[in-house]
Design an enzyme around this catalytic site. Sequence first.
Site, mmCIF file in Angstrom:
data_model
loop_
_atom_site.group_PDB
_atom_site.id
_atom_site.type_symbol
_atom_site.label_atom_id
_atom_site.label_comp_id
_atom_site.label_asym_id
_atom_site.label_seq_id
_atom_site.Cartn_x
_atom_site.Cartn_y
_atom_site.Cartn_z
ATOM 1 N N GLN A 1 27.921 28.630 40.952
ATOM 2 C CA GLN A 1 26.574 28.725 41.536
ATOM 3 C C GLN A 1 26.242 27.561 42.459
ATOM 4 O O GLN A 1 25.297 27.637 43.229
ATOM 5 C CB GLN A 1 25.509 28.825 40.429
ATOM 6 C CG GLN A 1 25.554 30.111 39.628
ATOM 7 C CD GLN A 1 25.139 31.353 40.434
ATOM 8 O OE1 GLN A 1 24.569 31.260 41.510
ATOM 9 N NE2 GLN A 1 25.429 32.524 39.899
ATOM 10 N N SER B 1 33.864 30.864 43.217
ATOM 11 C CA SER B 1 33.941 32.313 43.403
ATOM 12 C C SER B 1 33.520 32.686 44.820
ATOM 13 O O SER B 1 32.548 32.130 45.353
ATOM 14 C CB SER B 1 33.017 32.991 42.384
ATOM 15 O OG SER B 1 32.958 34.376 42.627
ATOM 16 N N GLY B 2 34.240 33.637 45.425
ATOM 17 C CA GLY B 2 33.965 33.993 46.820
ATOM 18 C C GLY B 2 32.687 34.774 47.040
ATOM 19 O O GLY B 2 31.966 34.547 48.011
ATOM 20 N N THR C 1 35.165 34.511 36.900
ATOM 21 C CA THR C 1 35.556 34.868 35.534
ATOM 22 C C THR C 1 37.017 34.505 35.306
ATOM 23 O O THR C 1 37.375 33.903 34.276
ATOM 24 C CB THR C 1 35.326 36.375 35.296
ATOM 25 O OG1 THR C 1 33.932 36.640 35.526
ATOM 26 C CG2 THR C 1 35.708 36.793 33.893
ATOM 27 N N CYS D 1 25.057 39.715 34.982
ATOM 28 C CA CYS D 1 26.040 40.067 33.958
ATOM 29 C C CYS D 1 25.378 40.505 32.670
ATOM 30 O O CYS D 1 25.955 41.239 31.891
ATOM 31 C CB CYS D 1 26.937 38.883 33.641
ATOM 32 S SG CYS D 1 27.589 38.153 35.088
ATOM 33 N N THR E 1 51.772 39.176 43.207
ATOM 34 C CA THR E 1 51.804 39.062 44.671
ATOM 35 C C THR E 1 50.436 38.628 45.176
ATOM 36 O O THR E 1 49.415 39.188 44.786
ATOM 37 C CB THR E 1 52.217 40.422 45.290
ATOM 38 O OG1 THR E 1 53.494 40.764 44.748
ATOM 39 C CG2 THR E 1 52.294 40.337 46.802
HETATM 40 C C1 LIG Z 1 27.911 30.328 36.647
HETATM 41 C C2 LIG Z 1 28.805 31.508 36.816
HETATM 42 N N1 LIG Z 1 30.074 31.419 36.416
HETATM 43 C C3 LIG Z 1 30.934 32.451 36.565
HETATM 44 C C4 LIG Z 1 30.522 33.642 37.099
HETATM 45 C C5 LIG Z 1 31.492 34.765 37.221
HETATM 46 O O1 LIG Z 1 31.949 34.862 38.558
HETATM 47 P P1 LIG Z 1 32.639 36.190 39.116
HETATM 48 O O2 LIG Z 1 31.550 37.209 39.267
HETATM 49 O O3 LIG Z 1 33.234 35.770 40.428
HETATM 50 O O4 LIG Z 1 33.677 36.600 38.140
HETATM 51 C C6 LIG Z 1 29.194 33.791 37.511
HETATM 52 C C7 LIG Z 1 28.704 35.067 38.044
HETATM 53 O O5 LIG Z 1 27.541 35.357 38.054
HETATM 54 C C8 LIG Z 1 28.316 32.689 37.371
HETATM 55 O O6 LIG Z 1 27.044 32.759 37.733
#
Ligand SMILES: Cc1ncc(COP(=O)(O)O)c(C=O)c1O
Length: 380
Positions: A178, A198-199, A70, A323, A236
């Site tokens: 993804q 994303s980790g 995000t 989400c 930081t």
């Molecule tokens: C395609 C995609 N982008 C962004 C995100 C957001 O990632 P994060 O949960 O690390 O903020 C997700 C989370 O499901 C995702 O599937």
Amino acid sequence: MIYFDNSATTKPHPEVIESFAKVSANYFANPSSIHPLGGQVEKLLEAARQQAADLIGVLKETLIFTSGGTEGNNTAIKGVALEHQSRGKHIITTQAEHPSIYDTCSSLEKLGFEITYMPVAEDGTVSAADVENSIRKDTILVTMMQVNNEIGSIQPVEEIGNVLKKYPKVLFHVDAVQGLGKVPLNLSDTGIDLCTFSGHKIHGLKGTGLLYVNHTAKLYPLLHGGSQEYGIRSGTENVAGAVSFVKALRLIKEKQNHQKDNMLKTLHDKLMKGLRQLEDIEINSPSDGANHIVHFSVPGMKPEVIIHSLSQKEIYISTKSACSSRSLTESQVLAACGKSKEIASSGLRISFSYENTEEEIDIFMKELKKAIKQFKEALR
Ligand SMILES: Cc1ncc(COP(=O)(O)O)c(C=O)c1O
């Protein structure tokens, strides 16, 4: 337990947790401090960045550690918009994006930006030619995901990037959250200027991630302050998070490079074959989509009923994406793919990791059939 919800999040790898704990305990100093303890931590952070760069195949100076997908998407999109608005206020995206792209773009409409939300084909993709046709004189950014988080369709981002090379003033951002570790993506010389990772989708920890920003992409920072992370993300640094992210990245890249018998494809094909044999099911994922995501609908049946019934057997799957799964409305992605309201509001998503097995699919199919049968009997 059978965990088939890896696109929502993955179980952290024990080595990742261990590296986070070790760095937190032993390298707690502030990397900006000029005493030797700070110097050691700074060295560790930069070594982690170099390792990430080697694993992804980019220069170290192009990588910013973030808190996840995000933040990466917001930093890229708002950063380009605010930095380059004097050149133009037009942004191109698609109708099938994750909210961290879609809603970020729509938030910019309030600031006077114009967004083109490109329609997608039935398989969730757009063509490079259609992207090119959407470009205007005032276009500053094209932003889209590599692998769709709901149905697994793969956008031809490298092809789109190659077309966009003809438009050096249009920056190209890809959300590879993804796809990382599962679907190959080449960032060198493919016209991609910014890329989000994303980790927690790769057995790393929540609150960790990476944003690739190539040298031509100047961003207006979301966070001002001490100018850490090349001035793009002040604050930081979360050194333990960064080191643990790179550990997760190394482990998933090893899996991706050395996967036995193309494990994810074996799982994907077995599940697809099983689902195709059920007459009550409509498969929403394209057959040439990513191997780790399979999405289907059971028309007439509330997805929560199936989720609940499978959960009782300790089998965990999702309705659409995590989400948005609490919202009762239909899936925006499925609606964009032209699916009916009934299909778009009755979707179920299975998402694999390299840890899943064929036996788990056998058990899942058995329990899914039972759940559908019970539901039908209850209706009689
Ligand atoms: C395609 C995609 N982008 C962004 C995100 C957001 O990632 P994060 O949960 O690390 O903020 C997700 C989370 O499901 C995702 O599937």
